[in-house]
Design a protein around this motif. Structure first.
Motif, PDB file in Angstrom:
ATOM      1  N   ALA A  66      24.055  -1.751  27.252  1.00  0.00           N
ATOM      2  CA  ALA A  66      24.522  -1.801  28.637  1.00  0.00           C
ATOM      3  C   ALA A  66      23.730  -0.841  29.516  1.00  0.00           C
ATOM      4  O   ALA A  66      23.355  -1.177  30.646  1.00  0.00           O
ATOM      5  CB  ALA A  66      26.016  -1.470  28.691  1.00  0.00           C
ATOM      6  N   ILE A  67      23.462   0.360  28.994  1.00  0.00           N
ATOM      7  CA  ILE A  67      22.663   1.329  29.744  1.00  0.00           C
ATOM      8  C   ILE A  67      21.268   0.780  30.004  1.00  0.00           C
ATOM      9  O   ILE A  67      20.735   0.866  31.124  1.00  0.00           O
ATOM     10  CB  ILE A  67      22.586   2.664  28.988  1.00  0.00           C
ATOM     11  CG1 ILE A  67      23.962   3.334  28.938  1.00  0.00           C
ATOM     12  CG2 ILE A  67      21.566   3.602  29.636  1.00  0.00           C
ATOM     13  CD1 ILE A  67      24.033   4.520  27.997  1.00  0.00           C
ATOM     14  N   LEU A 124      19.574  -0.038  33.697  1.00  0.00           N
ATOM     15  CA  LEU A 124      18.351   0.621  34.132  1.00  0.00           C
ATOM     16  C   LEU A 124      17.207  -0.364  34.370  1.00  0.00           C
ATOM     17  O   LEU A 124      16.415  -0.196  35.310  1.00  0.00           O
ATOM     18  CB  LEU A 124      17.923   1.663  33.090  1.00  0.00           C
ATOM     19  CG  LEU A 124      18.846   2.880  32.933  1.00  0.00           C
ATOM     20  CD1 LEU A 124      18.366   3.760  31.783  1.00  0.00           C
ATOM     21  CD2 LEU A 124      18.906   3.695  34.227  1.00  0.00           C
ATOM     22  N   LEU A 125      17.109  -1.383  33.522  1.00  0.00           N
ATOM     23  CA  LEU A 125      15.986  -2.328  33.596  1.00  0.00           C
ATOM     24  C   LEU A 125      16.281  -3.534  34.491  1.00  0.00           C
ATOM     25  O   LEU A 125      15.361  -4.149  35.028  1.00  0.00           O
ATOM     26  CB  LEU A 125      15.625  -2.805  32.188  1.00  0.00           C
ATOM     27  CG  LEU A 125      15.151  -1.710  31.227  1.00  0.00           C
ATOM     28  CD1 LEU A 125      14.951  -2.276  29.826  1.00  0.00           C
ATOM     29  CD2 LEU A 125      13.863  -1.056  31.732  1.00  0.00           C
ATOM     30  N   GLY A 126      17.564  -3.863  34.641  1.00  0.00           N
ATOM     31  CA  GLY A 126      17.946  -4.966  35.516  1.00  0.00           C
ATOM     32  C   GLY A 126      17.588  -6.338  34.969  1.00  0.00           C
ATOM     33  O   GLY A 126      17.170  -6.502  33.817  1.00  0.00           O
ATOM     34  N   GLY A 149      22.689   2.044  39.731  1.00  0.00           N
ATOM     35  CA  GLY A 149      21.800   0.914  39.963  1.00  0.00           C
ATOM     36  C   GLY A 149      22.203   0.098  41.173  1.00  0.00           C
ATOM     37  O   GLY A 149      21.348  -0.413  41.912  1.00  0.00           O
ATOM     38  N   ILE A 150      23.502  -0.017  41.406  1.00  0.00           N
ATOM     39  CA  ILE A 150      23.979  -0.766  42.575  1.00  0.00           C
ATOM     40  C   ILE A 150      23.691  -0.002  43.857  1.00  0.00           C
ATOM     41  O   ILE A 150      23.177  -0.556  44.840  1.00  0.00           O
ATOM     42  CB  ILE A 150      25.493  -1.050  42.430  1.00  0.00           C
ATOM     43  CG1 ILE A 150      25.735  -2.025  41.279  1.00  0.00           C
ATOM     44  CG2 ILE A 150      26.064  -1.617  43.731  1.00  0.00           C
ATOM     45  CD1 ILE A 150      27.195  -2.197  40.920  1.00  0.00           C
ATOM     46  N   VAL A 151      24.012   1.286  43.863  1.00  0.00           N
ATOM     47  CA  VAL A 151      23.794   2.100  45.066  1.00  0.00           C
ATOM     48  C   VAL A 151      22.311   2.195  45.403  1.00  0.00           C
ATOM     49  O   VAL A 151      21.919   2.143  46.580  1.00  0.00           O
ATOM     50  CB  VAL A 151      24.405   3.507  44.868  1.00  0.00           C
ATOM     51  CG1 VAL A 151      24.031   4.421  46.028  1.00  0.00           C
ATOM     52  CG2 VAL A 151      25.919   3.411  44.730  1.00  0.00           C
ATOM     53  N   ALA A 152      21.459   2.315  44.390  1.00  0.00           N
ATOM     54  CA  ALA A 152      20.011   2.432  44.623  1.00  0.00           C
ATOM     55  C   ALA A 152      19.362   1.087  44.935  1.00  0.00           C
ATOM     56  O   ALA A 152      18.175   1.045  45.281  1.00  0.00           O
ATOM     57  CB  ALA A 152      19.348   3.055  43.392  1.00  0.00           C
ATOM     58  N   GLY A 153      20.104   0.002  44.782  1.00  0.00           N
ATOM     59  CA  GLY A 153      19.551  -1.315  45.063  1.00  0.00           C
ATOM     60  C   GLY A 153      18.725  -1.898  43.938  1.00  0.00           C
ATOM     61  O   GLY A 153      18.049  -2.919  44.122  1.00  0.00           O
ATOM     62  N   GLU A 154      18.763  -1.272  42.766  1.00  0.00           N
ATOM     63  CA  GLU A 154      17.992  -1.777  41.634  1.00  0.00           C
ATOM     64  C   GLU A 154      18.698  -2.936  40.939  1.00  0.00           C
ATOM     65  O   GLU A 154      18.065  -3.724  40.239  1.00  0.00           O
ATOM     66  CB  GLU A 154      17.739  -0.638  40.646  1.00  0.00           C
ATOM     67  CG  GLU A 154      16.879   0.479  41.250  1.00  0.00           C
ATOM     68  CD  GLU A 154      16.794   1.691  40.347  1.00  0.00           C
ATOM     69  OE1 GLU A 154      17.448   1.667  39.277  1.00  0.00           O
ATOM     70  OE2 GLU A 154      16.087   2.655  40.702  1.00  0.00           O
ATOM     71  N   LEU A 155      20.015  -3.021  41.089  1.00  0.00           N
ATOM     72  CA  LEU A 155      20.792  -4.156  40.596  1.00  0.00           C
ATOM     73  C   LEU A 155      21.226  -4.967  41.814  1.00  0.00           C
ATOM     74  O   LEU A 155      21.880  -4.445  42.718  1.00  0.00           O
ATOM     75  CB  LEU A 155      22.020  -3.678  39.809  1.00  0.00           C
ATOM     76  CG  LEU A 155      21.761  -3.021  38.456  1.00  0.00           C
ATOM     77  CD1 LEU A 155      23.052  -2.451  37.892  1.00  0.00           C
ATOM     78  CD2 LEU A 155      21.159  -4.020  37.462  1.00  0.00           C
ATOM     79  N   ARG A 156      20.886  -6.240  41.800  1.00  0.00           N
ATOM     80  CA  ARG A 156      21.175  -7.073  42.967  1.00  0.00           C
ATOM     81  C   ARG A 156      21.705  -8.440  42.541  1.00  0.00           C
ATOM     82  O   ARG A 156      21.448  -8.911  41.446  1.00  0.00           O
ATOM     83  CB  ARG A 156      19.908  -7.279  43.807  1.00  0.00           C
ATOM     84  CG  ARG A 156      19.299  -6.003  44.345  1.00  0.00           C
ATOM     85  CD  ARG A 156      18.035  -6.306  45.132  1.00  0.00           C
ATOM     86  NE  ARG A 156      17.398  -5.092  45.634  1.00  0.00           N
ATOM     87  CZ  ARG A 156      16.258  -5.074  46.323  1.00  0.00           C
ATOM     88  NH1 ARG A 156      15.633  -6.222  46.560  1.00  0.00           N
ATOM     89  NH2 ARG A 156      15.758  -3.934  46.754  1.00  0.00           N
ATOM     90  N   GLY A 157      22.429  -9.048  43.466  1.00  0.00           N
ATOM     91  CA  GLY A 157      22.868 -10.425  43.298  1.00  0.00           C
ATOM     92  C   GLY A 157      23.639 -10.664  42.014  1.00  0.00           C
ATOM     93  O   GLY A 157      24.532  -9.907  41.623  1.00  0.00           O
ATOM     94  N   TRP A 158      23.273 -11.762  41.347  1.00  0.00           N
ATOM     95  CA  TRP A 158      23.945 -12.181  40.127  1.00  0.00           C
ATOM     96  C   TRP A 158      23.867 -11.135  39.032  1.00  0.00           C
ATOM     97  O   TRP A 158      24.770 -11.034  38.198  1.00  0.00           O
ATOM     98  CB  TRP A 158      23.343 -13.499  39.649  1.00  0.00           C
ATOM     99  CG  TRP A 158      23.883 -13.969  38.333  1.00  0.00           C
ATOM    100  CD1 TRP A 158      23.234 -13.987  37.138  1.00  0.00           C
ATOM    101  CD2 TRP A 158      25.201 -14.481  38.081  1.00  0.00           C
ATOM    102  NE1 TRP A 158      24.046 -14.483  36.152  1.00  0.00           N
ATOM    103  CE2 TRP A 158      25.264 -14.801  36.694  1.00  0.00           C
ATOM    104  CE3 TRP A 158      26.322 -14.710  38.883  1.00  0.00           C
ATOM    105  CZ2 TRP A 158      26.414 -15.327  36.115  1.00  0.00           C
ATOM    106  CZ3 TRP A 158      27.457 -15.243  38.300  1.00  0.00           C
ATOM    107  CH2 TRP A 158      27.498 -15.538  36.922  1.00  0.00           C
ATOM    108  N   TRP A 159      22.800 -10.349  39.030  1.00  0.00           N
ATOM    109  CA  TRP A 159      22.628  -9.355  37.971  1.00  0.00           C
ATOM    110  C   TRP A 159      23.667  -8.233  38.065  1.00  0.00           C
ATOM    111  O   TRP A 159      23.949  -7.568  37.067  1.00  0.00           O
ATOM    112  CB  TRP A 159      21.208  -8.780  37.999  1.00  0.00           C
ATOM    113  CG  TRP A 159      20.158  -9.833  37.840  1.00  0.00           C
ATOM    114  CD1 TRP A 159      19.175 -10.154  38.725  1.00  0.00           C
ATOM    115  CD2 TRP A 159      20.005 -10.732  36.729  1.00  0.00           C
ATOM    116  NE1 TRP A 159      18.418 -11.189  38.245  1.00  0.00           N
ATOM    117  CE2 TRP A 159      18.898 -11.568  37.019  1.00  0.00           C
ATOM    118  CE3 TRP A 159      20.678 -10.921  35.535  1.00  0.00           C
ATOM    119  CZ2 TRP A 159      18.468 -12.557  36.154  1.00  0.00           C
ATOM    120  CZ3 TRP A 159      20.243 -11.919  34.657  1.00  0.00           C
ATOM    121  CH2 TRP A 159      19.160 -12.711  34.974  1.00  0.00           C
TER     122      TRP A 159
END
Length: 354
Positions: free
Chosen positions: A16-17, A21-23, A78-88
């Protein structure tokens, strides 16, 4: 079985980590890994007892706590930094929640049963990550005293689907914990619902944390945190459902090995800190998880939570198979001398409140 095998329980949180991190496609890693365990969960069995020696069994619990904290932190980061987006974001939330349910809450269960303050507070922290702090009170002072009785929210009624069970226990467990704390404080001359009430205080802290998260991370981060905790608890309560389904006892009859299901799936034993040896746990609640043993007269499930997950989600299939397994258990116990009735319908209390 070797003690080092318990380290496999760290894989879901680690995956999960990595996904957080990798998205992208990496976010499904923990979910895919846990789903793949469903097959070996049915056929790989062992009745041996591992034994609680060495640093690995104890150290794995605290490594689990560290990894679960990192898993939730990397999801939100990851969400706050914008590295995780949309469906991911959805797949990452699902993987983080499943890892919390499979590893974090099982470790929490073991830790809150320990006597040391550091163990218990670490377990409470893991419950906090799932917005489930009241479990500390309800489980130790409610469930273990009332297992198999109509007063116990966590005992699944015969003929009750998992969906009915889950909708029922969410308010009932909270209400039970709140009342247990209130009674404790009344006996000591304190306000029953003041700040000394662990359930009141811990719940307030959970909501304060979510409020701060909303202010700092926005609605998406708050929703991800909320749902990962819900997914974790969904998985955990499915284990509670199958471990107590339909098994009851008469008031005044002590808890024995017939009041919980057990399972000897190697996969479930490694990944879930032996929680599937649930009968022995209820007979010896202070026993450390590697020391939990097979109980001769306990009803036995053919698979652990991983293998039974898809079965429980289909109530007609679950009812049919559970009826057969109960029948097999009754036959195997026919010549036992000290067993209470293994199952009977239990009706929920008729009170208006949960």
């Amino acid at each position: 079985m070797k003690r080092a095998a318990y380290l496999f329980s760290l894989l879901p949180a680690s995956l999960a980590i990595a996904g957080n991190l990798l998205g992208d496609g990496w976010t499904v890693g923990a979910t895919a890994f846990l789903a793949a365990l469903a097959v070996p969960d049915w056929w790989w069995k062992s009745r041996t007892t591992v034994g609680d020696e060495g640093v690995i069994p104890e150290g794995t619990l605290f490594l689990q706590a560290a990894l679960q904290t990192a898993s939730v932190a990397t999801l939100l980061g990851g969400i706050v930094a914008g590295e995780l987006r949309g469906w991911w974001i959805v797949t990452a939330t699902f993987s983080t929640g499943l890892a919390l349910g499979a590893g974090g809450l099982t470790a929490a269960h073991e830790l809150i049963h320990r006597r040391g303050a550091f163990h218990r507070w670490t377990g409470i922290w893991l419950c906090f990550l799932a917005k489930y702090s009241h479990y500390y009170v309800e489980h130790l002072q409610g469930h273990h005293r009332n297992v198999g009785l109509a007063d116990d929210p966590t005992t699944a009624r015969l003929g009750e689907s998992f969906y009915q069970f889950y909708a029922r226990i969410i308010p009932q467990q909270f209400w039970t914990a709140l009342q247990i704390e209130a009674e404790r404080l009344r006996a000591r001359g304190f306000m029953p619902f003041g700040w000394r009430n662990f359930v009141v205080t811990s719940t307030a802290l959970e909501w304060l944390f979510m409020g701060a998260l909303l202010a700092l991370g926005g609605w998406v981060a708050l929703a991800a945190y909320y749902f990962q905790g819900g997914i974790g608890r969904f998985f955990w309560e499915m284990g509670s459902y199958v471990q107590h389904y339909g098994l009851t006892r008469q008031p005044g009859h002590g808890v024995d090995e017939t009041h919980s299901w057990q399972c000897h799936s190697v996969v479930a034993r490694w990944m879930l800190f032996e929680i599937v040896r649930h009968s022995d746990h209820h007979c010896h609640s202070a026993r450390h998880y590697p020391d939990l043993a097979h109980r001769e007269f306990s009803p036995e499930l053919p698979a652990g939570t991983f293998g039974l997950f898809p079965v429980v989600l289909l109530p007609p299939l679950w009812f049919r198979l559970a009826k057969r397994w109960m029948g097999d258990a009754v036959e195997s116990m026919a010549d036992a001398r000290c067993c209470s009735p293994i199952y009977q319908p239990v009706k929920p209390k008729s009170a208006g409140r949960p």
